[in-house]
Scaffold this active site. Sequence first.
Site, PDB file in Angstrom:
ATOM      1  CE  LYS A 206      16.021  60.901  -9.218  1.00 32.26           C
ATOM      2  NZ  LYS A 206      15.053  61.702  -8.076  1.00 32.26           N
ATOM      3  CD  GLU A 212       9.564  66.441 -22.986  1.00 33.26           C
ATOM      4  OE1 GLU A 212       9.807  65.261 -22.248  1.00 33.26           O
ATOM      5  OE2 GLU A 212       8.676  67.116 -22.347  1.00 33.26           O
ATOM      6  N   GLY A 267      15.145  65.798  -8.807  1.00 36.15           N
ATOM      7  CA  GLY A 267      15.604  66.626  -9.926  1.00 36.15           C
ATOM      8  C   GLY A 267      15.997  68.169  -9.506  1.00 36.15           C
ATOM      9  NE  ARG A 268      10.557  70.208  -6.634  1.00 36.99           N
ATOM     10  CZ  ARG A 268       9.980  68.847  -6.780  1.00 36.99           C
ATOM     11  NH1 ARG A 268      10.344  68.266  -7.738  1.00 36.99           N
ATOM     12  NH2 ARG A 268       9.158  68.394  -5.888  1.00 36.99           N
ATOM     13  CD  GLU A 353       9.055  70.001 -10.592  1.00 40.51           C
ATOM     14  OE1 GLU A 353       9.091  70.908 -11.767  1.00 40.51           O
ATOM     15  OE2 GLU A 353       9.657  68.737 -10.685  1.00 40.51           O
ATOM     16  CG  HIS A 384      12.360 100.907 -17.410  1.00 38.74           C
ATOM     17  ND1 HIS A 384      12.333 102.261 -17.578  1.00 38.74           N
ATOM     18  CD2 HIS A 384      13.441 100.762 -16.510  1.00 38.74           C
ATOM     19  CE1 HIS A 384      13.300 102.752 -16.896  1.00 38.74           C
ATOM     20  NE2 HIS A 384      14.107 101.857 -16.405  1.00 38.74           N
ATOM     21  CE  LYS A 512       9.160  64.088 -16.402  1.00 34.75           C
ATOM     22  NZ  LYS A 512      10.371  63.383 -15.988  1.00 34.75           N
TER      23      LYS A 512
HETATM   24  C1  G6Q Z   1      12.296  68.062 -10.962  1.00 33.53           C
HETATM   25  C2  G6Q Z   1      11.357  67.243 -11.774  1.00 33.53           C
HETATM   26  C3  G6Q Z   1      11.634  67.255 -13.280  1.00 33.53           C
HETATM   27  C4  G6Q Z   1      12.569  66.532 -13.923  1.00 33.53           C
HETATM   28  C5  G6Q Z   1      12.596  66.616 -15.318  1.00 33.53           C
HETATM   29  C6  G6Q Z   1      13.464  65.879 -15.815  1.00 33.53           C
HETATM   30  O1  G6Q Z   1      12.270  67.961  -9.607  1.00 33.53           O
HETATM   31  O2  G6Q Z   1      11.300  66.084 -11.406  1.00 33.53           O
HETATM   32  O3  G6Q Z   1      11.770  68.775 -13.720  1.00 33.53           O
HETATM   33  O4  G6Q Z   1      13.801  66.903 -13.520  1.00 33.53           O
HETATM   34  O5  G6Q Z   1      11.202  66.280 -15.832  1.00 33.53           O
HETATM   35  O6  G6Q Z   1      13.654  64.601 -15.560  1.00 33.53           O
HETATM   36  P1  G6Q Z   1      14.753  63.517 -15.799  1.00 33.53           P
HETATM   37  O7  G6Q Z   1      16.058  64.068 -15.165  1.00 33.53           O
HETATM   38  O8  G6Q Z   1      14.421  62.072 -15.078  1.00 33.53           O
HETATM   39  O9  G6Q Z   1      15.054  63.590 -17.340  1.00 33.53           O
END
Ligand code: G6Q
Length: 546
Positions: A206, A212, A267-268, A353, A384, A512
Amino acid sequence: MTSRTSLPSWQKLDAHAEEMKQQHMVDLFANDSERFSKFSIKAPQFLFDYSKNLMSDETRALLLDLAKDCDVEGWRSKMFSGERINKTEDRAVLHTALRNRSNKPTLVDGENVNEDVQKALNHVKAFSDKVRYGEWLGYSGECITDVVSIGVGGSNLGPQMVTDALNEYANNDIQVHYVSNVDGTQIANVLRPLNPETTLFVVSSKTFTTSETMTNATTAMEWLVAAAFDKNAIAKHFVAVSSNKEKATAFGIAEENIFDMWDWVGGRFSLWSTIGLPIAIYLGFENFVALLEGANEMDKHFCETPLENNAPVIMGLLSLWNTTFLGSQSQVILPYDQSLHMLPAYLQQAEMESNGKSTSWDGEAIEYTTVPALWGEIGINGQHAFYQYLHQGNTIVPADFIGSVQSLIPVNNHHEILMSNFFAQTQALMQGVTEEQVREELTAKGMSPSDIDKVAPHKVHKGNRPSNTILMQKLTPKALGSLIALYEHKIFVQGILLQICSFDQWGVELGKGLANKIQAELTSDTVSDNLDSSTYGLLNYFKSAR
Ligand code: G6Q
């Protein structure tokens, strides 16, 4: 701000919780033959049974009073109508607009976003069709056989969980792989068997600043260019999903290969957006739409059903009841479905989160326990392993059992055996086994009274351990869409009850930035001595042992 604890309904629940702690569910079932029908809901795509919770008619009535006192319905309208309820980031929260199947406009700052959503969906359809039908060609004129989705957190977990879960619905002409970890082992293993000529990369971020993801995307680009001997190959092998077009183009992605995203999608909660591109490529656009439709059915259920029969509302209230009032510290997700093996990890992010916070939306410290730690595993494997703890540990872990009436792939009598375990476990957690039952059983087996005395205390199971049961007809794209939306709305309800802004993630943002400083230490000649002695010692050890 008025704290929730000063609400009369909250205070009554507090006192009522003390009474309920003295009760056993076995008695609650014995005294009420209607308990199952009273405490279960036929929601779109599944049955939701919550009767195996330590609750009574009075508990539910008080919880519903609390929901009214907290104006859950008012907040729900605010979310669906595009108000900026993500207060700390000053954003609307409109993942529901992504699966809105009606023509009803959704306004953000007076602008109807439906048109943008439709445009983005059309882009996903056109592109995924091209890739699936062999019309999108790589630099040497070959069709695409493999898609590598690069992204992390919300830009990874949703698509990966869904494509794994619905694997049966893919025609498998195209394989989808995921790279989320910056540990080079993952990308190296994913790329090793792939052919650059037939591999397409989807870089999902996003913000397009997540280090990463950027690192993995750079490595993937180098891998491609090393094979193609031509930078122009990038345009044929790289697309991006991002709300930051500028950064994505600066990174080297052709503008026409960038899929739009908006800041009003967290994002989530973003698998319904263009972040779902790998889903559409792998399962086909029709299945992606079915997923959206399933979620939309749950949205309607959430908006239109009275609170007492509203599955996400009841789920949110029960989470609060079990955690804040009865004192549970964790909650376990137990899918009895191999395809849902990633669901616990997905829900872990979604809930923890969103609501793993201790400051209220007005910036004040929250004095009560907020959400439990969420964890889980495929039910049978868990049986198990850690079920010992669920049955006899000295903390109580409420469980969500998720299963289906029909198996996705029927094999002999596997499904009956699987589901017998499913039902038996919820029953055993609720009923337990008394000392009297243990003694009777051992006596019948011919064990001596002195041996029985020794072993009996260890075989007692107190029971009274709460669980919800979610029973789908069959795991389909629609059912999965509805199930995910159920949890999304549960999380929303939790947030309102707890006075938490569920849509920011400052704890993740912290991480981050942190690594950048340490990375500088790792690449410099010396380690700065203004670090704490542990970090200083560890860095020195790491550098000298390299
Ligand atoms: C989700 C969070 C987090 C995010 C990642 C990736 O709600 O904000 O998990 O999705 O850190 O972020 P980017 O999509 O910006 O790379």
